[in-house]
Design an enzyme around this catalytic site. Structure first.
Site, PDB file in Angstrom:
ATOM      1  CB  CYS A  87      41.618  34.688  21.408  1.00 45.77           C
ATOM      2  SG  CYS A  87      41.739  35.514  19.859  1.00 45.77           S
TER       3      CYS A  87
ATOM      4  CB  CYS B 135      33.398  40.308  16.345  1.00 47.51           C
ATOM      5  SG  CYS B 135      35.078  39.973  16.759  1.00 47.51           S
TER       6      CYS B 135
HETATM    7  P1  FAD Z   1      49.703  41.727  17.563  1.00 52.81           P
HETATM    8  O1  FAD Z   1      48.997  42.025  16.298  1.00 52.81           O
HETATM    9  O2  FAD Z   1      49.934  40.298  17.928  1.00 52.81           O
HETATM   10  O3  FAD Z   1      51.076  42.512  17.538  1.00 52.81           O
HETATM   11  C1  FAD Z   1      52.048  42.425  18.541  1.00 52.81           C
HETATM   12  C2  FAD Z   1      53.384  42.822  17.937  1.00 52.81           C
HETATM   13  O4  FAD Z   1      54.333  43.006  19.001  1.00 52.81           O
HETATM   14  C3  FAD Z   1      53.966  41.768  17.002  1.00 52.81           C
HETATM   15  O5  FAD Z   1      54.413  42.379  15.825  1.00 52.81           O
HETATM   16  C4  FAD Z   1      55.138  41.191  17.801  1.00 52.81           C
HETATM   17  O6  FAD Z   1      56.205  40.732  16.995  1.00 52.81           O
HETATM   18  C5  FAD Z   1      55.551  42.408  18.614  1.00 52.81           C
HETATM   19  N1  FAD Z   1      56.327  42.061  19.804  1.00 52.81           N
HETATM   20  C6  FAD Z   1      56.044  41.157  20.767  1.00 52.81           C
HETATM   21  N2  FAD Z   1      57.023  41.112  21.671  1.00 52.81           N
HETATM   22  C7  FAD Z   1      57.951  42.008  21.285  1.00 52.81           C
HETATM   23  C8  FAD Z   1      59.215  42.417  21.796  1.00 52.81           C
HETATM   24  N3  FAD Z   1      59.735  41.872  22.896  1.00 52.81           N
HETATM   25  N4  FAD Z   1      59.910  43.365  21.116  1.00 52.81           N
HETATM   26  C9  FAD Z   1      59.405  43.920  20.003  1.00 52.81           C
HETATM   27  N5  FAD Z   1      58.219  43.577  19.467  1.00 52.81           N
HETATM   28  C10 FAD Z   1      57.505  42.623  20.101  1.00 52.81           C
HETATM   29  N6  FAD Z   1      40.320  40.450  16.022  1.00 52.81           N
HETATM   30  C11 FAD Z   1      39.390  40.978  15.204  1.00 52.81           C
HETATM   31  O7  FAD Z   1      38.897  42.047  15.492  1.00 52.81           O
HETATM   32  N7  FAD Z   1      38.983  40.336  14.085  1.00 52.81           N
HETATM   33  C12 FAD Z   1      39.507  39.136  13.738  1.00 52.81           C
HETATM   34  O8  FAD Z   1      39.123  38.576  12.730  1.00 52.81           O
HETATM   35  C13 FAD Z   1      40.509  38.554  14.571  1.00 52.81           C
HETATM   36  N8  FAD Z   1      41.050  37.369  14.243  1.00 52.81           N
HETATM   37  C14 FAD Z   1      42.038  36.864  15.049  1.00 52.81           C
HETATM   38  C15 FAD Z   1      42.612  35.630  14.685  1.00 52.81           C
HETATM   39  C16 FAD Z   1      43.593  35.067  15.486  1.00 52.81           C
HETATM   40  C17 FAD Z   1      44.190  33.745  15.074  1.00 52.81           C
HETATM   41  C18 FAD Z   1      43.995  35.712  16.672  1.00 52.81           C
HETATM   42  C19 FAD Z   1      45.061  35.112  17.564  1.00 52.81           C
HETATM   43  C20 FAD Z   1      43.433  36.927  17.031  1.00 52.81           C
HETATM   44  C21 FAD Z   1      42.456  37.525  16.237  1.00 52.81           C
HETATM   45  N9  FAD Z   1      41.862  38.744  16.561  1.00 52.81           N
HETATM   46  C22 FAD Z   1      40.898  39.266  15.735  1.00 52.81           C
HETATM   47  C23 FAD Z   1      42.192  39.441  17.830  1.00 52.81           C
HETATM   48  C24 FAD Z   1      43.142  40.622  17.670  1.00 52.81           C
HETATM   49  O9  FAD Z   1      42.541  41.626  16.856  1.00 52.81           O
HETATM   50  C25 FAD Z   1      44.482  40.232  17.080  1.00 52.81           C
HETATM   51  O10 FAD Z   1      45.118  39.303  17.935  1.00 52.81           O
HETATM   52  C26 FAD Z   1      45.426  41.432  16.888  1.00 52.81           C
HETATM   53  O11 FAD Z   1      46.502  41.031  16.063  1.00 52.81           O
HETATM   54  C27 FAD Z   1      45.930  41.977  18.202  1.00 52.81           C
HETATM   55  O12 FAD Z   1      46.692  43.125  17.940  1.00 52.81           O
HETATM   56  P2  FAD Z   1      47.920  43.561  18.869  1.00 52.81           P
HETATM   57  O13 FAD Z   1      48.504  44.759  18.227  1.00 52.81           O
HETATM   58  O14 FAD Z   1      47.464  43.651  20.269  1.00 52.81           O
HETATM   59  O15 FAD Z   1      48.935  42.339  18.820  1.00 52.81           O
END
Ligand code: FAD
Length: 438
Positions: free
Chosen positions: A159, A353
């Site tokens: 990332c 992005c």
């Molecule tokens: P997340 O949004 O992290 O969601 C995971 C969820 O699962 C959370 O709610 C968590 O609590 C839950 N969870 C985890 N373990 C468990 C469990 N055991 N039981 C129940 N629930 C659980 N992408 C872009 O396209 N544009 C951006 O500007 C961008 N900025 C980013 C900035 C940062 C700092 C980071 C880290 C990433 C960014 N990303 C961005 C990349 C990506 O889009 C994000 O990380 C996004 O939030 C990923 O989505 P996700 O649903 O995979 O995970």
């Protein structure tokens, strides 16, 4: 009646539940298992860490909207997924059974792989909202007592966008606080060159990002393997093409924020057939797990192989557009299975992005994600900062209203005019199901 459970209510999981609700009739049950009842918009965390946003501004209470959309919420969190038994054990011992499961648990942060790393030790993080709020306190300390800053990502990270974003946002916030002249900044990254981003660059991201770093007086070290953080020092080895150590670095810091490597969360890690050795969920081109065909996965938790060999390991990012396309395809494939058909929807996995720099930014589009590409475009300007704010407001509104409309597709099609990036649409969905989609 089928029961579809979504595990994780982050960026992928919430819109997954909404798309399923749009697609499946009321006779089918949709449940979400999450840690807590709040959604927090991760891309705003770099702003939270310099005090430009607070928790409330980037969070949504999921209970009322889920109730309205007839989605059951289990906020206890999952202890363990049991794919053979088609159930999930929650933290309080309750068991939730499913017919179909979509895993959307995002990343576990592998701080423990490097001594002294992480918010429990020497460095700050912007990965989770709680981390970003702690980083804000550290930022206030830095403004009161300026000193050297190290920003970047460690070996195995995937990332990189947020690492660059945070370096530039911090630069802007320190200029606003009139202390930037007393803060030497260094960007440290495992990437073989600036702007590689785990994608071997997109358009001219190398030139654009190097130029931004130069203009803002931020030095950089590439091919860096961080060995440890100790007493306010980052110790890193710069690795040569042949794997030898070309140079050793000892960087003192008053403030450090480094993106960690990601791995799968504990609730799924080490389940034979479900995950790879780092705990990422194995998925075929339909987002479906080959060993457990009723399990799908979307978002950062999905296993994607690295792009190619680099002197220091670098992962491939999973960003919003790609996640949206995974979500849409998964909803359609589950709907097809429920209707007695085989899955056919394949996500586009393109990268679109927006990287905000506080007062400007860069945008890039990669189609496909891995080069050589049909679309390989990057650009910069103040409009990117405005577009990122638009993204935040739009996405939070979407989560609050329970709508599943894809944002990135709109951006790609309407703002950038890139028709080729069109993902599978609701019209395609109607055709698959042979019925009007609600
Ligand atoms: P997340 O949004 O992290 O969601 C995971 C969820 O699962 C959370 O709610 C968590 O609590 C839950 N969870 C985890 N373990 C468990 C469990 N055991 N039981 C129940 N629930 C659980 N992408 C872009 O396209 N544009 C951006 O500007 C961008 N900025 C980013 C900035 C940062 C700092 C980071 C880290 C990433 C960014 N990303 C961005 C990349 C990506 O889009 C994000 O990380 C996004 O939030 C990923 O989505 P996700 O649903 O995979 O995970």
């Amino acid at each position: 009646m089928a029961h579809v459970v979504v595990l994780g209510a982050g960026l992928g999981g919430t819109i997954m539940a909404y798309e399923l609700r749009d697609l499946l009739g009321r006779e089918h049950r949709i449940s979400v298992v999450n840690k807590g009842t709040k959604y927090a918009f991760v891309p705003s965390n770099p702003w939270v860490a310099v005090g430009w946003r607070d928790r409330d501004a980037v969070s949504v209470d999921l209970e009322p909207v889920f109730r309205r959309r007839q989605i059951d919420l289990h906020p206890q969190g999952a202890r363990r997924v049991d794919p053979k038994g088609k159930s999930i054990e929650l933290m309080d011992g309750t068991v939730v059974a499913y017919d179909y499961l979509v895993i959307a648990t995002g990343p576990d942060l592998a701080f423990d792989e490097i001594p002294g790393f992480g918010p429990e030790a020497e460095t700050n993080s912007v990965c989770f909202i709680d981390h970003a709020l702690d980083a804000r306190t550290a930022f206030d300390r830095l403004v009161a007592n300026p000193g050297p800053v190290v920003i970047g990502a460690v070996q195995g990270a995937s990332c990189f966008g947020p690492a660059y974003e945070f370096a530039f946002i911090l630069d802007k916030a320190l200029r606003d606080a009139r202390v930037r002249d007393r803060v030497p900044m260094t960007f440290v990254t495992p990437e073989p060159y600036i702007g590689h981003l785990g994608l071997d660059g997109v358009g001219d991201t190398k030139g654009l990002l190097e130029s931004q770093l130069r203009n803002r007086h931020i030095k950089w070290i590439t091919n860096a393997r961080v060995d440890k953080f100790e007493s306010g020092h980052l110790f890193a080895s710069e690795i040569a093409e042949d794997g030898s150590v070309a140079r050793a670095h000892d960087l003192p810091f008053a403030y450090a924020m480094m993106l960690p490597a990601f791995r799968g969360v504990e609730a799924v890690r080490g389940i034979e057939g479900l995950t790879n050795p780092r705990g990422f969920i194995l998925a075929d081109k339909y987002q479906r797990n080959p060993a457990f065909p009723e399990v799908f996965s979307v978002g950062v938790c999905v296993a994607i192989p690295p792009l190619g060999k680099t002197p220091v390991p670098v992962g491939v990012p999973k960003t919003g557009f790609m996640i949206e396309s995974m979500v849409t395809a998964t909803a359609q494939n589950i709907a097809s299975l429920i209707a007695g058909r085989q899955p056919t929807a394949v996500p586009t996995w393109n990268a679109v992005c927006l990287a905000d720099f506080g007062d400007g930014g860069i945008a890039f589009v990669a189609q496909p994600q891995i080069p050589p590409r049909n679309v390989n475009w990057s650009s910069e300007g103040k409009w990117v900062h405005a577009a990122k704010i638009g993204f935040e407001k739009y996405f939070l509104h979407k989560i609050e209203s329970g709508r599943s409309e894809p944002f990135y597709e709109k951006l790609a099609l309407q703002v950038l005019g890139i028709e080729k990036l069109k993902a599978v649409s609701l019209e395609d969905t109607s055709q698959i199901l042979g019925q009007k989609v609600r």
